[in-house]
Design an enzyme around this catalytic site. Sequence first.
Site, PDB file in Angstrom:
ATOM      1  N   GLU A 119      -4.412  -2.832 -27.736  1.00 40.50           N
ATOM      2  CA  GLU A 119      -5.676  -2.146 -28.026  1.00 40.50           C
ATOM      3  C   GLU A 119      -6.203  -1.416 -26.788  1.00 40.50           C
ATOM      4  O   GLU A 119      -7.390  -1.101 -26.702  1.00 40.50           O
ATOM      5  CB  GLU A 119      -6.736  -3.132 -28.548  1.00 40.50           C
ATOM      6  CG  GLU A 119      -6.379  -3.836 -29.862  1.00 40.50           C
ATOM      7  CD  GLU A 119      -6.457  -2.940 -31.097  1.00 40.50           C
ATOM      8  OE1 GLU A 119      -6.785  -1.747 -30.965  1.00 40.50           O
ATOM      9  OE2 GLU A 119      -6.162  -3.459 -32.192  1.00 40.50           O
ATOM     10  N   HIS A 142     -12.250  -8.225 -27.836  1.00 39.72           N
ATOM     11  CA  HIS A 142     -11.870  -8.124 -29.245  1.00 39.72           C
ATOM     12  C   HIS A 142     -11.322  -9.484 -29.661  1.00 39.72           C
ATOM     13  O   HIS A 142     -10.465 -10.046 -28.977  1.00 39.72           O
ATOM     14  CB  HIS A 142     -10.818  -7.031 -29.447  1.00 39.72           C
ATOM     15  CG  HIS A 142     -10.122  -7.135 -30.766  1.00 39.72           C
ATOM     16  ND1 HIS A 142     -10.811  -7.079 -31.959  1.00 39.72           N
ATOM     17  CD2 HIS A 142      -8.834  -7.332 -31.101  1.00 39.72           C
ATOM     18  CE1 HIS A 142      -9.961  -7.236 -32.948  1.00 39.72           C
ATOM     19  NE2 HIS A 142      -8.745  -7.391 -32.460  1.00 39.72           N
ATOM     20  N   HIS A 214     -10.515  -7.281 -40.040  1.00 47.14           N
ATOM     21  CA  HIS A 214      -9.687  -7.453 -38.844  1.00 47.14           C
ATOM     22  C   HIS A 214     -10.386  -8.331 -37.797  1.00 47.14           C
ATOM     23  O   HIS A 214      -9.913  -9.422 -37.503  1.00 47.14           O
ATOM     24  CB  HIS A 214      -9.318  -6.069 -38.278  1.00 47.14           C
ATOM     25  CG  HIS A 214      -8.514  -6.125 -37.016  1.00 47.14           C
ATOM     26  ND1 HIS A 214      -7.957  -5.031 -36.423  1.00 47.14           N
ATOM     27  CD2 HIS A 214      -8.193  -7.167 -36.188  1.00 47.14           C
ATOM     28  CE1 HIS A 214      -7.301  -5.385 -35.331  1.00 47.14           C
ATOM     29  NE2 HIS A 214      -7.443  -6.677 -35.164  1.00 47.14           N
TER      30      HIS A 214
HETATM   31  O1  2HA Z   1      -3.861  -7.924 -29.540  1.00 48.66           O
HETATM   32  O2  2HA Z   1      -5.743  -8.571 -32.041  1.00 48.66           O
HETATM   33  O3  2HA Z   1      -5.837  -6.013 -32.764  1.00 48.66           O
HETATM   34  C1  2HA Z   1      -3.794  -8.416 -30.806  1.00 48.66           C
HETATM   35  C2  2HA Z   1      -4.850  -7.861 -31.665  1.00 48.66           C
HETATM   36  C3  2HA Z   1      -4.762  -6.437 -32.016  1.00 48.66           C
HETATM   37 ZN    ZN Z   2      -7.061  -7.829 -33.540  1.00 47.87          ZN
END
Ligand code: 2HA
Ligand code: ZN
Length: 269
Positions: A119, A142, A214
């Site tokens: 990412e 994230h 996600h």
């Molecule tokens: O790096 O979560 O969105 C792994 C993830 C990608």
């Molecule tokens: Zn992810």
Amino acid sequence: MSSILNNRPALAAEIGKVAEVAGYLWQKGWAERNGGNITINITEYVDDAIKAMPAISEAKRIGATLPYLKGCYFYCKGTQKRMRDLARDPMANGSVIRVLDDCASYVIIADQPVKPTSELPSHLSVHNYLLSKGMNYKASLHTHPIELVALTHNQKFMAKDVASNLLWSMIPETKAFCPRGLGMVPYTLPSSVELAEATIKELEDYDVVMWEKHGVFAVDTDIMAAFDQVDVLNKSALIYIAAKNMGFEPEGMSQEQMREMSEAFHLPK
Ligand code: 2HA
Ligand code: ZN
């Protein structure tokens, strides 16, 4: 073993926070396999010796041109690396990169040539945006928080500020500690430039943004603060689910009670 963190206590402390948060993400079940990623703008800790460090990788394209990142340095979780491993050894499961003068490519400089997160285009585009706005935000996170991701499987919660208002109303702390609320990005291919662009658009109004079906993307001054915002939001989602499991729709704090909170704590909205 030689490490960029040796004799640099302030930098080591920042990376120590990343390792601590990575452990929490694993313990919470938000970081299956290699799920999630973290990048930290560490440019403020860079001294002349770091600037002189040679590249230990080829120059690689970022996938975007990011003018505010010229000469900036980032700690990045490695692609395919696990948060639970990073918690024990952040420099074997992540690396420090230098953005080159073309603002479109980078090299790895320490400690080992661990390839950064998939990412990276989203993360670096976000850091470029934060710097362009003069914001003091250094961390982007994230992760895949179970209950918040579950909410995004219902279009009702994808409408603007519906999830924010619901989560704020579950417990006063959530509005106090996540005062800008939760933005929503419709499903977009992971790692894509489109996802990066949609995320940046939402960051104009929010510090924490959901990626439909996600995960979550959060920014703040440091990684602990970014984690805390996600944690209070997910706590609210858990309270909502607990009430539903008891067989009723939770009342939620009233709009009047939330207005009173915002005034008492001088919250932005
Ligand atoms: O790096 O979560 O969105 C792994 C993830 C990608
Ligand atoms: Zn992810």
